[in-house]
Design an enzyme around this catalytic site. Structure first.
Site, PDB file in Angstrom:
ATOM      1  N   LYS A   1      80.248 -28.859  25.761  1.00 18.54           N
ATOM      2  CA  LYS A   1      79.182 -29.605  25.181  1.00 18.54           C
ATOM      3  C   LYS A   1      77.971 -29.913  26.423  1.00 18.54           C
ATOM      4  O   LYS A   1      78.399 -30.257  27.592  1.00 18.54           O
ATOM      5  CB  LYS A   1      79.394 -30.827  24.757  1.00 18.54           C
ATOM      6  CG  LYS A   1      78.458 -31.786  24.155  1.00 18.54           C
ATOM      7  CD  LYS A   1      78.715 -33.266  23.980  1.00 18.54           C
ATOM      8  CE  LYS A   1      78.902 -34.207  25.001  1.00 18.54           C
ATOM      9  NZ  LYS A   1      79.590 -35.459  24.474  1.00 18.54           N
TER      10      LYS A   1
ATOM     11  N   HIS B   1      75.518 -33.567  31.061  1.00 19.49           N
ATOM     12  CA  HIS B   1      74.369 -34.616  30.595  1.00 19.49           C
ATOM     13  C   HIS B   1      73.228 -34.722  31.686  1.00 19.49           C
ATOM     14  O   HIS B   1      73.646 -34.903  32.780  1.00 19.49           O
ATOM     15  CB  HIS B   1      74.859 -35.995  30.201  1.00 19.49           C
ATOM     16  CG  HIS B   1      75.888 -36.115  29.005  1.00 19.49           C
ATOM     17  ND1 HIS B   1      77.194 -35.880  29.219  1.00 19.49           N
ATOM     18  CD2 HIS B   1      75.633 -36.509  27.723  1.00 19.49           C
ATOM     19  CE1 HIS B   1      77.993 -36.010  28.177  1.00 19.49           C
ATOM     20  NE2 HIS B   1      76.793 -36.361  27.379  1.00 19.49           N
TER      21      HIS B   1
END
Length: 230
Positions: free
Chosen positions: A150, A127
């Site tokens: 991800k 992230h």
């Protein structure tokens, strides 16, 4: 949809890499007991794939973790276990030892959490607010010992999102590994990402666990529109 296909990976009864992105409902609660009650009273359906955000629970300890895992296993709930808090190595190793369906761990933990199980899928995530950093890390993650990748980035300029979408699509097409590209902040960007590259998307239950999470119905209506256009 997504247009760029991946190899298939199962999380419980759910197959990633199919014709429609899987909607993950991200949830947390006070404790194991209150979460269990939501399933028992059918406020939460056992037909969905969930993300359990254990770090957002009011009670966070190994005993509570074990109780959540035991209860969800008894109810045959498919889920991804996520923890972004103190002492993550111990929490994740406990989850993998108990063979949860899947875990989502930060890239920084991938080589620190040594436990592995053939019954637990590993999602590695990163992230950031920097698209440059994200693309650099994506190259590393696609080569890592993980089942699913991800990346999530917060965008102020939508032009950067579209530039990154092209970069990620190209890399996914080469690797064939399941990829989630999560543009945080604006819900419609999440839908665009799902149309092109994301094999799974995150939805809120009653509260967001990340910026811009819509509810499941938002995705379902968008996916129906895409199928109609197709």
């Amino acid at each position: 949809m997504p247009i760029i296909k991946s190899s298939r990976v199962n999380i419980g009864r759910f197959t990633i890499g199919g014709s429609i992105p899987i909607v993950i409902i991200s949830i947390f609660d006070h404790d194991a007991k209150s979460l269990t009650e939501k399933f028992e009273t059918k406020k939460l359906s056992d037909k969905n794939l969930y993300e359990i955000r254990f770090d957002l629970f009011d009670k966070v300890n190994i005993d509570e973790e074990l109780e959540i895992i035991r209860a969800l296993d008894e109810m045959d709930i498919d889920y991804i276990f996520t923890y972004r808090g103190h002492d993550p190595e111990k929490i994740y190793e406990t989850a993998i030892t108990k063979m949860v369906p899947a875990v989502d761990m930060d890239l920084s933990l991938l080589n620190k959490v040594n436990r592995r199980s053939p019954d637990t899928r590993i999602m590695v995530s990163y992230h950031t607010d920097s698209s440059k950093d994200m693309i650099e890390k994506l190259d590393e993650m696609l080569k890592a010992n993980a089942d699913i990748v991800k990346v999530a980035c917060n965008y102020k300029d939508e032009k950067n999102f579209f530039k990154d979408l092209i970069e990620i699509a190209q890399r996914k097409e080469i690797s064939g590994k399941p990829v989630l590209f999560i543009p945080m902040g604006k819900s419609f960007l999440r839908v665009i990402s799902a149309y092109y590259v994301s094999d799974m998307v995150y939805a809120k239950y009653d509260k967001e666990t990340a910026m811009g999470q819509p509810d499941p119905d938002y995705y379902n209506k968008a996916f129906s529109l895409f199928n109609y256009i197709g």
